[in-house]
Design an enzyme around this catalytic site. Structure first.
Site, mmCIF file in Angstrom:
data_model
loop_
_atom_site.group_PDB
_atom_site.id
_atom_site.type_symbol
_atom_site.label_atom_id
_atom_site.label_comp_id
_atom_site.label_asym_id
_atom_site.label_seq_id
_atom_site.Cartn_x
_atom_site.Cartn_y
_atom_site.Cartn_z
ATOM 1 N N SER A 241 47.514 55.216 36.507
ATOM 2 C CA SER A 241 47.476 53.840 36.035
ATOM 3 C C SER A 241 48.659 53.595 35.112
ATOM 4 O O SER A 241 49.323 54.524 34.663
ATOM 5 C CB SER A 241 46.150 53.579 35.303
ATOM 6 O OG SER A 241 46.050 52.232 34.889
ATOM 7 N N CYS A 242 48.936 52.323 34.819
ATOM 8 C CA CYS A 242 49.993 51.958 33.872
ATOM 9 C C CYS A 242 49.758 50.508 33.474
ATOM 10 O O CYS A 242 48.613 50.066 33.373
ATOM 11 C CB CYS A 242 51.383 52.174 34.480
ATOM 12 S SG CYS A 242 51.723 51.159 35.927
ATOM 13 N N GLY A 243 50.806 49.731 33.276
ATOM 14 C CA GLY A 243 50.628 48.332 32.918
ATOM 15 C C GLY A 243 50.290 47.459 34.107
ATOM 16 O O GLY A 243 49.350 46.668 34.067
ATOM 17 N N TRP A 270 46.398 48.360 34.027
ATOM 18 C CA TRP A 270 45.898 47.827 32.765
ATOM 19 C C TRP A 270 45.874 46.301 32.731
ATOM 20 O O TRP A 270 45.081 45.703 32.003
ATOM 21 C CB TRP A 270 46.702 48.368 31.592
ATOM 22 C CG TRP A 270 46.050 48.012 30.284
ATOM 23 C CD1 TRP A 270 46.499 47.153 29.331
ATOM 24 C CD2 TRP A 270 44.776 48.489 29.820
ATOM 25 N NE1 TRP A 270 45.596 47.065 28.289
ATOM 26 C CE2 TRP A 270 44.525 47.881 28.569
ATOM 27 C CE3 TRP A 270 43.830 49.375 30.345
ATOM 28 C CZ2 TRP A 270 43.362 48.136 27.841
ATOM 29 C CZ3 TRP A 270 42.680 49.631 29.619
ATOM 30 C CH2 TRP A 270 42.453 49.003 28.379
#
Length: 285
Positions: A241-243, A270
């Site tokens: 996951s990330c932004g 996110w």
């Protein structure tokens, strides 16, 4: 002409230069920048590019236009049509780069893997390394390409949606790794997107994508493995996951390079989780 074969999911500039004229090779520029950077990957591509490179626009074109989330993976049908319009067919070997070194190109690599195409690699060091090595550039208006025939086959194992992530967070056989900075992960820094809360998912672990890179290149494989080992067991499934699902793919590619087989990217990342007031958020102030 000798049959083409990618040496791995990561190739260097000298390998690409040596094979650039092979008829089975297609080069894609997948440059993308955060909105705050006020830079256009497509404009950069039009100004200078690796000779013959075509622009892969996952932010405004090759995306799910029905989703309010940024650059979500499109349908099989849409991906097949748009990749065919880029002149690609299923027999092609694809090398993807970006103008930052290693930043957005792994996202495009993951999209092809999620759509069933295995003959795809990322250029280590990207356009900056290509230029540093003294290899030729192409400027001016790009040439038109004849349409190809690409048929996508969506691979569910490579794609994590919200429901899958919610289940995975409590399963010991799955690890959720977040590629954002420690400051954003802990909630010490505000999220750059309006309406998205700071913090992280309960049970997720932080592995900033920058920890896997050095001067725009991936760390050597043994160092990648050393970084991943404390966080990811050899048989664990991985969800990255990330932004907004871009730098998560850097983690996914690093895991693939070090031999991990069960890898997915949380496409909404996110932006989806932190943007919903119905989902729990942890901060470590």
């Amino acid at each position: 002409m000798k049959r083409l074969q990618l040496p791995s999911a990561l190739v260097d500039s000298n390998w690409l230069k040596a094979h650039l004229q092979h008829p089975d090779l297609v080069v894609l520029d997948a440059s993308w920048h955060m909105p705050a950077a006020k830079r256009s990957g497509e404009q950069e591509w039009r100004q200078q590019r690796i000779p013959g490179a075509r622009f892969f626009d996952f932010d405004s074109k090759i995306k799910d236009n029905d989703s309010a989330l940024p650059h979500m993976l499109p349908s099989e049908t849409q991906f097949s049509r748009q990749i065919s319009e880029l002149g690609l067919s299923n027999h092609h070997h694809i090398v993807i780069y970006d103008s930052s070194g290693i930043f957005a190109a792994p996202r495009a690599w993951w999209m092809f893997r999620a759509m069933g195409h295995e003959r795809v690699a990322v250029l280590d060091g990207g356009l900056p390394d290509w230029i540093q090595q003294g290899h030729p550039l192409e400027q001016g208006e790009p040439s038109d390409v004849a349409p190809g025939h690409f048929v996508a086959h969506r691979q569910a194992d490579w794609i994590a949606d919200l429901s899958r992530v919610q289940t995975a967070l409590s399963q010991p056989d799955t690890r959720v790794l977040d590629a954002r900075s420690l400051e954003r992960f802990s909630g010490q820094a505000a999220d750059p997107r309006p309406g998205v809360r700071p913090g992280h998912m309960p049970g997720a672990h932080c592995l900033p994508f920058a920890d896997l890179l050095q001067q725009g290149h991936f760390l050597p494989r043994e160092q990648l493995a050393k970084t991943l080992t404390p966080l990811l067991g050899p048989e664990q499934h991985l969800i990255c996951s990330c932004g907004s699902g871009v730098t998560a793919a850097i983690l996914a590619l690093a895991a693939s390079l070090t031999g991990h087989k069960h890898i997915a990217v949380y496409d909404g990342s996110w932006t989806e989780w932190g943007g919903s007031t119905d989902l729990p958020v942890v901060t470590d102030h």
